[in-house]
Design a protein around this motif. Structure first.
Motif, PDB file in Angstrom:
ATOM      1  N   ALA A  36       0.855  -1.184   0.000  1.00 49.99           N
ATOM      2  CA  ALA A  36       0.000   0.000   0.000  1.00 49.99           C
ATOM      3  C   ALA A  36       0.893   1.237   0.000  1.00 49.99           C
ATOM      4  N   LYS A  37       0.307   2.361  -0.408  1.00 49.11           N
ATOM      5  CA  LYS A  37       1.008   3.632  -0.349  1.00 49.11           C
ATOM      6  C   LYS A  37       0.275   4.541   0.629  1.00 49.11           C
ATOM      7  N   ILE A  38       1.037   5.154   1.523  1.00 46.11           N
ATOM      8  CA  ILE A  38       0.449   6.020   2.544  1.00 46.11           C
ATOM      9  C   ILE A  38       1.126   7.380   2.506  1.00 46.11           C
ATOM     10  N   SER A  88      -3.533   4.512  -0.749  1.00 48.62           N
ATOM     11  CA  SER A  88      -3.847   4.082  -2.110  1.00 48.62           C
ATOM     12  C   SER A  88      -3.092   2.799  -2.448  1.00 48.62           C
ATOM     13  N   ASP A  89      -3.447   2.219  -3.589  1.00 47.18           N
ATOM     14  CA  ASP A  89      -2.770   1.009  -4.104  1.00 47.18           C
ATOM     15  C   ASP A  89      -2.721  -0.116  -3.067  1.00 47.18           C
ATOM     16  N   ARG A 100      -7.163  -2.386   8.987  1.00 48.25           N
ATOM     17  CA  ARG A 100      -7.324  -1.155   9.764  1.00 48.25           C
ATOM     18  C   ARG A 100      -6.093  -0.265   9.601  1.00 48.25           C
ATOM     19  N   LEU A 101      -6.319   1.039   9.648  1.00 50.24           N
ATOM     20  CA  LEU A 101      -5.226   2.006   9.621  1.00 50.24           C
ATOM     21  C   LEU A 101      -5.019   2.533  11.035  1.00 50.24           C
TER      22      LEU A 101
END
Length: 204
Positions: free
Chosen positions: A138-140, A158-159, A168-169
Motif C-alpha cells: 500500500a502507499k500512505i 492508495s494502491d 485497519r489504519l
C-alpha cells in the motif's frame, strides 16, 4: 558516588552503528519496528538501546520505530491506554518483555542488560534489510499540522493489495525522546507512543 557514576556511565554507553548501505532493488517499503518494553524492567535495557541505535542506522523512509511501555513489573509512568490496546492486538505472540516485532512478526530476542545490547542490535540489523526488499502492499501519504495544542492529521491511502474487511489504519502520535529514569536506569526513551489518533474508533 563513584559506584553510581560508574553504573550510569555503563548504562548510557553508545552502540557503534553500522550505516545501511542502501536497498539493492527498487522497493520503497518501510519496515515497522515495534518494541514492547518497560522503564521499570532491567531486562528491557538491551532491546531499548538496540532499537535506539537502529534509528541511526536506517532512515525514516526505511524504518519506523515505535516504543510501547507496559506496567511490568511495576507501574510505568510512560505507559498508556494505547499501549494496552496494542499489546492485546498481539496477545497471541507476545508472552514477555521485551518483545520486538518487525512488520507484525515477532523477532526472537532475549532480554538483557547493557551487555546484550550489541547482540540485539546485530540481530535487528541483519533482519531488517531483507524486509526492505519486499514490495510494499500500500502507499500512505500523511500530512500533519499543529495549532497550539491541537494536532490535525490527514492520511491518504492508495494502491492497497490484498485488502479485507479486517484491514485497519493506525495513526500513532510519537514523542521522539522522553527523559525518565526508572528501575532499568535508562535516562532516555526514544519514539515513545503517546496516543493513537481516533482511538475510540479502533476495534479492540
Amino acid at each position: 558516588a563513584k559506584e553510581v557514576e560508574a553504573r550510569v556511565k555503563k548504562i548510557n554507553f553508545t552502540i557503534k552503528v553500522k550505516p545501511f548501505a542502501g536497498r539493492k532493488g527498487k522497493s520503497d517499503r518501510v519496515v515497522l519496528v515495534e518494541l514492547f518494553t518497560g522503564a521499570e524492567d532491567p531486562q528491557c535495557v538491551a532491546a531499548e538501546l538496540a532499537c535506539a541505535a537502529l534509528g541511526k542506522t536506517f532512515k525514516p523512509s526505511e524504518v519506523v520505530r515505535l516504543q510501547y511501555h507496559l506496567h511490568v513489573p511495576r507501574p510505568d509512568p510512560l505507559a498508556n491506554r494505547e499501549d494496552e490496546v496494542r499489546v492485546r492486538f498481539y496477545r497471541q505472540v507476545i508472552r514477555s518483555l521485551p518483545s520486538v516485532l518487525l512488520n507484525g512478526d515477532l523477532l526472537p530476542i532475549k532480554g538483557g542488560d547493557v551487555a546484550g545490547a550489541l547482540g540485539t542490535y546485530d540481530e535487528l540489523v541483519e533482519s531488517v534489510p531483507p524486509l526492505l526488499e519486499t514490495p510494499a502492499k500500500a502507499k500512505i501519504k500523511a500530512t500533519v499540522t499543529r495549532t497550539g495544542a491541537k494536532i490535525s492529521i490527514k492520511v491518504n491511502v492508495s494502491d492497497v493489495q490484498g485488502g479485507s474487511d479486517d484491514l485497519r489504519l493506525r495513526v500513532a502520535l510519537v514523542e521522539d525522546q522522553v527523559a525518565y529514569t526508572g528501575a532499568n536506569k535508562l535516562a532516555e526513551h526514544t519514539n515513545v507512543v503517546r496516543a493513537f489518533a481516533g482511538l475510540s474508533l479502533i476495534h479492540i
